[in-house]
Design a protein around this motif. Structure first.
Motif, PDB file in Angstrom:
ATOM      1  N   PHE A   1       0.844  -1.186   0.000  1.00 35.99           N
ATOM      2  CA  PHE A   1       0.000   0.000   0.000  1.00 35.99           C
ATOM      3  C   PHE A   1       0.884   1.242   0.000  1.00 35.99           C
ATOM      4  CE2 PHE A   1      -2.460  -3.396   1.816  1.00 35.99           C
ATOM      5  CZ  PHE A   1      -3.763  -3.177   1.394  1.00 35.99           C
ATOM      6  N   SER A   2       0.356   2.364  -0.486  1.00 33.14           N
ATOM      7  CA  SER A   2       1.106   3.619  -0.504  1.00 33.14           C
ATOM      8  C   SER A   2       0.254   4.719   0.115  1.00 33.14           C
ATOM      9  CB  SER A   2       1.494   4.001  -1.932  1.00 33.14           C
ATOM     10  OG  SER A   2       0.340   4.283  -2.708  1.00 33.14           O
ATOM     11  N   SER A   3       0.947   5.683   0.716  1.00 32.81           N
ATOM     12  CA  SER A   3       0.278   6.838   1.302  1.00 32.81           C
ATOM     13  C   SER A   3       1.100   8.088   1.008  1.00 32.81           C
ATOM     14  CB  SER A   3       0.122   6.668   2.817  1.00 32.81           C
ATOM     15  OG  SER A   3      -0.401   7.850   3.405  1.00 32.81           O
ATOM     16  N   VAL A   4       0.406   9.178   0.665  1.00 33.11           N
ATOM     17  CA  VAL A   4       1.078  10.467   0.469  1.00 33.11           C
ATOM     18  C   VAL A   4       0.696  11.436   1.584  1.00 33.11           C
ATOM     19  CG1 VAL A   4       1.290  10.221  -2.032  1.00 33.11           C
ATOM     20  CG2 VAL A   4      -0.790  11.233  -1.076  1.00 33.11           C
ATOM     21  N   GLU A   5       0.028  10.920   2.616  1.00 33.71           N
ATOM     22  CA  GLU A   5      -0.439  11.762   3.724  1.00 33.71           C
ATOM     23  C   GLU A   5       0.042  11.222   5.062  1.00 33.71           C
ATOM     24  OE1 GLU A   5      -4.651  12.936   3.381  1.00 33.71           O
ATOM     25  OE2 GLU A   5      -4.633  11.884   1.464  1.00 33.71           O
ATOM     26  N   PHE A   6       1.218  10.704   5.110  1.00 35.50           N
ATOM     27  CA  PHE A   6       1.832  10.157   6.324  1.00 35.50           C
ATOM     28  C   PHE A   6       0.910   9.156   7.017  1.00 35.50           C
ATOM     29  CE2 PHE A   6       3.846  10.182  10.569  1.00 35.50           C
ATOM     30  CZ  PHE A   6       5.151   9.995  10.175  1.00 35.50           C
ATOM     31  N   GLY A   7       0.296   8.269   6.202  1.00 33.05           N
ATOM     32  CA  GLY A   7      -0.477   7.164   6.743  1.00 33.05           C
ATOM     33  C   GLY A   7      -1.922   7.467   7.069  1.00 33.05           C
ATOM     34  N   ARG A   8      -2.381   8.699   6.786  1.00 30.07           N
ATOM     35  CA  ARG A   8      -3.789   9.017   7.104  1.00 30.07           C
ATOM     36  C   ARG A   8      -4.737   8.366   6.111  1.00 30.07           C
ATOM     37  NH1 ARG A   8      -0.559  13.163   8.545  1.00 30.07           N
ATOM     38  NH2 ARG A   8      -0.905  14.059  10.641  1.00 30.07           N
ATOM     39  N   ARG A   9      -4.290   8.194   4.866  1.00 32.36           N
ATOM     40  CA  ARG A   9      -5.073   7.483   3.849  1.00 32.36           C
ATOM     41  C   ARG A   9      -4.131   6.588   3.058  1.00 32.36           C
ATOM     42  NH1 ARG A   9      -8.801  11.983   3.269  1.00 32.36           N
ATOM     43  NH2 ARG A   9      -7.376  13.057   1.867  1.00 32.36           N
TER      44      ARG A   9
END
Length: 970
Positions: free
Chosen positions: A89-97
């Motif tokens: 999985f990837s996130s660009v919001e420091f793990g928020r989404r």
């Protein structure tokens, strides 16, 4: 949480939830204010995120369970998460989404694009499993990894768990022919096979370092078990030369390979290695990345000042080189980038490395000289850029004291850090450039909670260091100041000065040296001899460098030497030792090869086959290339551009094709041949043979395939309990059975990597009778004409016959025939008991037949197909003599009867072909008796068996001539 370097702590349970169980803590490597906590996956799957150094948290629930995280090296909010079910999985919001990137990703085989000048920072490299279980190297954007957007930089599959992305290099492994082959991509260009010396024949490879545009690799060769050889590459990572042989290796706790090699921090090109020589392990040091190695000079005196008698090369200092996996305990050896000359390690003095009599040693001049500092193993912590060394004894007993050195380990002072003895679990040095604080954590007893002890050394220093507190120090190797082609001078605090250093300034000056032979290593294919010269190895032909070059172009003609990568020397012998450009010579084609792009000799029908034309000597670009594919198609090329990506061809038929290639130019010609097996996948095998046969009579068995043409096949036949099979290249065999009873026949068909099989049972008797059965017309409405249905109905009909007649089921065999109208063959068998007595005679079989026919004609045989659907079973009206009757006489009247039966049979078959409702004559033929096969019968329509090839269909004449076994009745 502490905000005053561990002086006081605030309990944070209520900030994360009183019942929350935490499993891991991450600190963002590019922004230390951002912290992420993971909950225990056995309780819940959640993240707790803080943006204020852990003062407050926000909780986010996840729909997957995190196994590990990978932060982007530059973008603080970009994270990759690997789940426990192998999803990325990837996130660009420091793990928020989060969003799903890819499934079936190999553990620890996913990477951010980390090239120095990467134009695509959001590119992700990963190794993924395909639907058929193969591994593949894939790259895609972190927010879009669809099939349309992902790339496959390496053509074809790779070995599982082999992808490595490190700096400017990408490595993969591909095993073929039982040997692993290694490939490298430099700066994301096309992959090239890594070239080790010809007879290295590697079993295993580990990438040690990719610093400064060069690959340092450990290779286990074919004749090694517990050692590895060190190899160093050119800039592209393609051509490798030997740096050090037989480096000791061991197994880690998790089965990982640990190689006794240590890269000294702060000094590029400096390594320590433990080499095995005649079953003895000795420690060697290099300052020029493996070009030269030497033993370590033992200290002149021991800890008490007594002289040490240790003469090189018979005696030297040996060090343990294992680094601790635990960040809170030091390993056997330690060095720091900010303290480039100081090395602390455990080891011993003698002829070899030993696990006994281990002492602690320190070098403050980058390994040239060593001093003994303790007689027992200690953990050593670097503070204030090495200005302070803290040592704590390795022991399972509680301790109260530690040792401090302010002069790079020359002298040590004892300090007490706790009033009560403490079992020490670990030591944590505050990361920072100006701090002098460390935290010791442990417990007073095995039942007590953790105790944290803060130790602050700032009070020892009353000022910061000034310029006059430093002295210059030149890096050298046993007096040689030119290391890696440069003279480097560092500054060190004077040993008598007690001041705090603060920020590290690095090397003061660096001045290039004049190039000498020592700055050059042997080039690929060359070996260093005892006189120091680099000469070609026996397996290497120096002229082969020009084999890939074209007339009119130039190539680099090696002198046998290449400058050590990252060496900064200038002038001197540089020009003499550097490879020279030369014009490519014109040559006649020689050493021509034609191979497929995947190296296989098989290809799939209807798919592109890519042929690669390779020439050891000569110029393809100025030659005419002619390729005959062996299927009547020939192509010609007049230049190399048409074959750079290979020559593609699609075969429309299966078979073995002789592919020939001819290359010619004005100086000569050469040719090569490849035999290519074109196949298509084998999907189904059916063994065709009679249900019943006569003892000692030849029986034909045929393996019917779908599709019928799949290429080269091998048939393996197993008869009864025989342990030795019969292997043929033909799909049909003839055999006889000499023993009565039920016999099994199994055929296995091998097509490439696929093996399919079918097993049939055949009844063997000296005599038997058969009777054709027909059914109520309404049965046809429920007949799907598949093997499973016929098998079930056969069982039902047999049970109905037994119930109606009282005849033992051992005497009856029923086989439903394919096609419509629905019909069956009833076999009356001479069953005998286990003792061989009470065997039925021909007369008995006739009596059984009469009983069966009587009950059938009286409509006593019926069954219920489903509620309300009754099916009557009838005997065929035209019942001739038994098909098999072994009376020995062969009179003229019998021959007349034989001919009459044959003609009647012909008539019946012809009529039956057009009149479906007329029951047929009793025959005994090859029929289907398993669930996965269709068999041809006299009453089958060709439309009902589309999978049977034309050659398998037989006329009624053929059936009578080949299948009927009619003999005169005595």
């Amino acid at each position: 949480r502490s905000t005053d370097y561990g002086t006081t702590y605030e309990k944070m349970n209520d900030k994360v939830g009183l019942k929350t169980i935490l499993s891991y803590l991450y600190v963002c490597p590019t922004n230390k204010r951002k912290i992420m906590l993971l909950t225990d996956p056995e309780v819940e799957s959640s993240l707790l995120i803080s943006s204020d150094e852990g003062a407050t948290y926000q909780k986010y629930r996840l729909n997957f369970y995190i196994h590990s995280l990978l932060f982007h090296p530059k973008q603080e909010d970009w994270i990759l998460a690997y789940s426990q079910d192998q999803k990325l999985f990837s996130s660009v919001e420091f793990g928020r989404r989060w969003q799903l990137l890819h499934e079936g990703v190999a553990p620890n085989r996913f990477y951010w694009s980390m090239m120095g000048s990467s134009r695509e920072p959001d590119l992700v490299h990963l190794e993924a499993k395909t639907v058929d279980g193969h591994a593949q190297y894939i790259t895609c954007k972190m927010q879009n990894c669809s099939e349309a957007t992902r790339s496959k930089p390496f053509p074809g599959y790779i070995d599982h768990n082999s992808l490595i992305v490190q700096d400017d290099y990408v490595f993969v492994q591909l095993t073929s022919g039982g040997r692993p082959h290694y490939y490298v991509s430099y700066r994301r260009n096309a992959f090239a096979q890594m070239k080790l010396p010809k007879y290295a024949l590697p079993k295993d490879m580990h990438v040690i370092s990719t610093d400064e545009n060069q690959v340092f690799a450990a290779v286990q060769e074919w004749n090694q078990n517990d050692t590895y050889n060190l190899y160093i590459s050119d800039t592209r990572g393609v051509y490798f030369t030997l740096a050090l042989e037989n480096v000791k290796s061991s197994q880690g706790l998790e089965g990982n390979v640990m190689i006794d090699l240590y890269e000294v921090a702060g000094i590029k090109g400096m390594f320590l290695a433990n080499k095995k020589i005649d079953n003895q392990v000795k420690t060697f040091i290099t300052y020029n990345k493996g070009r030269d190695w030497s033993l370590l000079q033992a200290p002149d005196t021991d800890l008490r000042g007594n002289p040490v008698h240790c003469l090189l090369p018979y005696c030297s200092l040996h060090l343990h080189l294992k680094v601790s996996d635990n960040p809170y305990t030091s390993g056997n050896i330690a060095s720091r980038d900010t303290a480039p000359s100081i090395i602390v390690a455990s080891g011993n003095i003698g002829t070899e490395l030993s696990d006994n009599d281990i002492s602690m040693f320190v070098s403050s001049d980058a390994g040239n000289t060593w001093r003994q500092i303790f007689e027992d193993e200690h953990s050593v912590l670097y503070l204030d850029q090495g200005g302070v060394l803290v040592a704590m004894k390795h022991t399972s007993l509680p301790i109260r004291h530690l040792w401090l050195s302010f002069d790079e380990g020359r002298s040590w002072s004892k300090y007490s850090f706790t009033s009560l003895p403490l079992f020490v679990d670990g030591v944590l040095g505050e990361p920072g450039e100006e701090t002098l604080i460390m935290t010791v954590f442990g417990h007073f007893s095995h039942r007590s909670e953790w105790q944290l002890v803060k130790v602050d050394y700032k009070s020892i220093f009353d000022r910061r260091c000034a310029e006059e507190d430093y002295r210059p120090w030149q890096l050298h190797s046993q007096g040689e100041a030119c290391i890696m082609g440069a003279k480097r001078i560092y500054r060190k605090r004077k040993s008598e000065k007690k001041c705090m250093q603060g920020k590290y300034a690095g090397a003061m000056t660096s001045e290039p040296c004049v190039c000498t032979e020592a700055d050059f290593d042997c080039d690929y294919g060359y070996e260093r001899h005892s006189n120091g010269q680099c000469l070609p190895a026996f397996w290497y032909n120096p002229s082969s460098l020009s084999k890939d070059c074209s007339l009119g172009q130039s190539y680099l003609n090696s002198t046998g030497y290449r400058k050590v990568v990252s060496n900064n020397c200038t002038d001197g012998v540089r020009e003499q030792y550097t490879a020279k450009p030369q014009q490519c010579p014109g040559k006649a084609p020689q050493g021509l090869h034609i191979v497929t792009s995947d190296g296989k000799l098989t290809a799939d029908l209807g798919h592109n086959v890519t042929f690669l034309v390779q020439l050891e000597e000569g110029d393809l670009q100025r030659s005419i290339i002619q390729v005959d594919f062996g299927d009547g198609i020939t192509v010609s090329y007049a230049n190399l551009s048409s074959t750079e990506d290979g020559i593609k061809h699609i075969y429309q038929n299966v078979g073995i094709f002789r592919v020939t290639v001819l290359v010619e130019n004005s100086l000569g010609s050469d040719n090569a041949v490849l035999y290519l097996h074109v196949t298509c996948p084998l999907e189904h095998v059916h063994l065709s043979l009679p249900f019943v046969t006569t003892k000692n009579k030849e029986v034909n068995a045929t393996a019917v395939l779908w599709p019928s043409q799949v290429g080269t096949l091998t048939f393996i036949w197993w008869f009864g309990n025989n342990t030795e099979p019969l292997i043929t290249l033909e799909g049909s065999i003839t055999f006889t059975f000499s023993v009565e009873g039920m016999n099994t026949i199994t055929v296995q068909v091998s097509a490439g990597n696929t093996i399919l099989q079918d097993t049939k049972t055949i009844a063997v008797y000296e005599q038997f009778q058969s009777l054709r059965l027909s059914f109520s017309p309404n049965l046809d409405d429920y007949n799907p004409d598949i093997p499973e249905w016929r098998k079930d109905i056969s069982r039902v009909v047999k049970r109905a016959l037994v119930e109606a007649t009282g005849i033992s089921s051992k005497h009856i065999l029923v086989a439903l025939l394919p096609g419509l109208p629905t019909s069956a063959e009833l076999f009356i068998l001479p069953y005998q008991d286990a003792t061989g007595e009470n065997k039925r005679t021909a007369k008995d079989l006739e009596q059984i037949s009469e009983i069966l026919i009587q009950k059938l004609n009286q409509n006593f045989v019926h069954f219920e197909l489903k509620p309300g659907v009754q099916i009557l079973v009838h005997a065929a009206h035209l019942t001739a003599a038994p098909l098999v009757d072994l009376t020995p006489s062969h009179s003229g009247s019998a021959m007349l009867m034989l001919l009459s039966v044959v003609f009647v049979g012909l008539a019946v078959f012809v009529i039956y072909k057009f009149k479906r409702k007329i029951p047929g004559l009793n025959i005994y033929a090859q029929m289907q008796n398993e669930k996965d096969q269709e068999m041809v019968s006299p009453v089958s329509q060709r439309e009902s068996i589309p999978n049977v090839p034309q050659s398998e269909l037989m006329s009624p004449e053929q059936l009578v001539d080949e299948k009927l076994d009619i003999q005169p009745i005595g």
